[in-house]
Design an enzyme around this catalytic site. Structure first.
Site, mmCIF file in Angstrom:
data_model
loop_
_atom_site.group_PDB
_atom_site.id
_atom_site.type_symbol
_atom_site.label_atom_id
_atom_site.label_comp_id
_atom_site.label_asym_id
_atom_site.label_seq_id
_atom_site.Cartn_x
_atom_site.Cartn_y
_atom_site.Cartn_z
ATOM 1 N N GLY A 207 -5.405 -17.508 -28.841
ATOM 2 C CA GLY A 207 -4.777 -18.691 -28.265
ATOM 3 C C GLY A 207 -3.391 -18.914 -28.833
ATOM 4 N N GLU A 229 -5.419 -13.850 -32.771
ATOM 5 C CA GLU A 229 -4.399 -13.305 -31.871
ATOM 6 C C GLU A 229 -3.721 -14.477 -31.191
ATOM 7 O OE1 GLU A 229 -3.564 -11.188 -27.723
ATOM 8 O OE2 GLU A 229 -5.479 -10.613 -28.604
ATOM 9 N N CYS A 263 -1.460 -11.652 -22.656
ATOM 10 C CA CYS A 263 -1.149 -11.666 -24.085
ATOM 11 C C CYS A 263 -0.054 -10.666 -24.418
ATOM 12 C CB CYS A 263 -2.399 -11.331 -24.906
ATOM 13 S SG CYS A 263 -3.773 -12.465 -24.657
#
Length: 461
Positions: A207, A229, A263
């Site tokens: 997040g 992460e 991401c």
């Protein structure tokens, strides 16, 4: 009773809601997972691996429900078929390496001594999963954690509220015992209280940077392991010897697929001056071919962003950059569906620099800035001028050059001639404000277990 609601980006309606657990109820659920862990860990490794793979197979059987459900919750077009390709690839790979990854390291096996290091499960692993790739990001930890003998408690993001519930349902229907894999619906305060009380042995969070800091603060003093992460601002660098068409195709897809909500999506691109004009021209043409619209329509290639507040951040960054001299190149007339809310057209910006938030802060939307560079040294300086470090994408025909530049990039993964991909055989990891720890690969299994040393002396004389 607090209700947690998923607001669909398709039309702003409440798609799903669930009651948040009280701290007592949540503590009881985690307690059941802890009680079930020892028996689960005593099962043979291959049995655990096969049960996890059966859970994965059961989820695949739910595709007709899962794919439109994802479109409703976070806006990804149904034409892309959910996340099964990566979900299955990662599950199958970690299954194939589980035995070797968890095998004891034997130092001595003689008539006098047995000395070895075994891998032992942490106990209860808490997975706090994000909304952007809700199945793939979750399975990165869920599959190896369960295979290694941990029990897993999963809490999913509000935007993809039903994913944890569906994963647990699939795994239990496939034969994973009750309480070995548990879904919980929690608000932030209860999540922090559960962590602070020492309920978990390992916590994996994907997040925001601030979310990661909150997890670290909550876990302080519990000595639980953490895998984090967090943010990203991944760069691409196109060198003078690059395959131009391949670079455009891959980098534009990496910048805009899933409405840029990846991401490891490409958020800034540096192009050698000899290819700059051609790269920009081809990139604008590539992006202009998207069809923005309702993700339930099979003709739609770009859906809404997951929430209108995420789209607002992108629009604000673009407006700020334009006010400082940047220029937008994609024609808004091609995207009348852009409604100023969750439906956001893709965009390419030039005349950008690192004084602009658009080139420094995480954008997480279908917009990318392109800058001209004269040398590897200039590109390297710009790529490292970031608080984040997840991946970097290098475009050249020379692998030695890519490796040489890669050694100096502050990043977790160096790609050559590809981008926006997670290789399950390699450790998925980041540096700086992207976080710490690593998932998948042999190292992922090591992070989800702890070493235990055995020094067995067979003789006493």
């Amino acid at each position: 009773m607090t209700m947690i609601q998923c607001i669909s980006p398709i039309d702003g309606s409440v798609f799903a809601e669930r009651p948040a657990l009280s701290l007592d109820a949540a503590t009881e659920a985690v307690g059941r997972a802890r009680k079930a862990q020892k028996a689960w860990a005593r099962r043979p490794l291959e049995e655990r691996v096969q049960l996890v793979l059966k859970g994965v197979a059961r989820l695949n059987e739910m595709a007709d429900e899962v794919v439109p459900e994802l479109a409703h919750m976070m806006g990804r077009p149904v034409r892309y078929g959910g996340e099964y390709k990566g979900f299955n690839e990662r599950s199958n790979y970690v299954a194939s390496i589980a035995a070797d990854s968890l095998a004891p390291l034997v130092v001595e096996a003689s008539n006098n001594f047995e000395r070895r290091i075994e891998r032992e499960p942490h106990g209860v692993v808490f997975v706090i999963a994000p909304w952007n790739y809700p199945y793939m990001t979750a399975i990165n930890t869920v599959a190896p954690a369960l295979m290694a003998g941990n029990t897993v408690v999963i809490k999913h993001a509000t935007q993809t509220l039903l994913v944890g519930e569906r994963m647990v349902r699939a795994f239990v229907e496939a034969g994973v015992p009750d309480d070995v894999f548990v879904n919980v619906f929690l608000d932030h305060a209860t999540t922090s209280a559960l962590i602070a009380a020492g309920n978990f042995n390992f916590i994996n969070f994907t997040g925001s940077v601030e979310g990661g800091r909150s997890i670290e603060r909550a876990a302080a003093g519990t000595f639980a392991g953490l895998g984090l992460e967090l943010g990203g601002k991944d760069p691409g660098y196109v060198m003078e010897d690059a395959d131009l068409d391949a670079a455009v195709d891959t980098l534009m897809d990496g910048a805009t697929y899933n409405s840029g909500q990846c991401c490891c999506g490409i958020e800034r691109i540096y192009v050698h001056e000899s290819l700059y004009d051609s790269f920009v021209e081809k990139s604008v043409a590539w992006v202009s071919n998207y069809k923005l619209g309702n993700p339930l329509d099979k003709e739609t290639t770009l859906g809404p962003m997951a929430n209108k507040r995420f789209a607002k951040v992108v629009r604000e960054q673009i407006a700020d950059a334009v006010s400082k001299g940047a220029k937008t190149l994609v024609d808004p007339k091609l995207f009348p569906q852009d409604d100023g809310g969750a439906y956001l057209m893709p965009q390419i910006l030039v005349n950008v620099d690192h004084s602009m938030a658009f080139m420094k802060d995480e954008t997480f939307g279908p917009a990318v800035g392109i800058m001209k560079v004269k040398s590897d040294e200039e590109a390297l300086s710009l790529m490292n001028d970031s608080p984040y470090g997840l991946t970097a994408s290098l475009w050249t025909k020379d692998p030695e050059r890519a490796a040489r530049i890669g050694r100096d990039i502050e990043t977790g993964t160096v790609f050559m001639n590809r981008a926006d991909y997670l290789d399950p055989a390699l450790c998925w990891t980041g540096v700086k404000e992207t976080g710490k720890g690593g998932s998948l690969s042999l190292l992922g299994f090591q992070n989800l277990t702890r070493p235990k040393s055995y020094h067995l002396k067979k003789v006493t004389q």
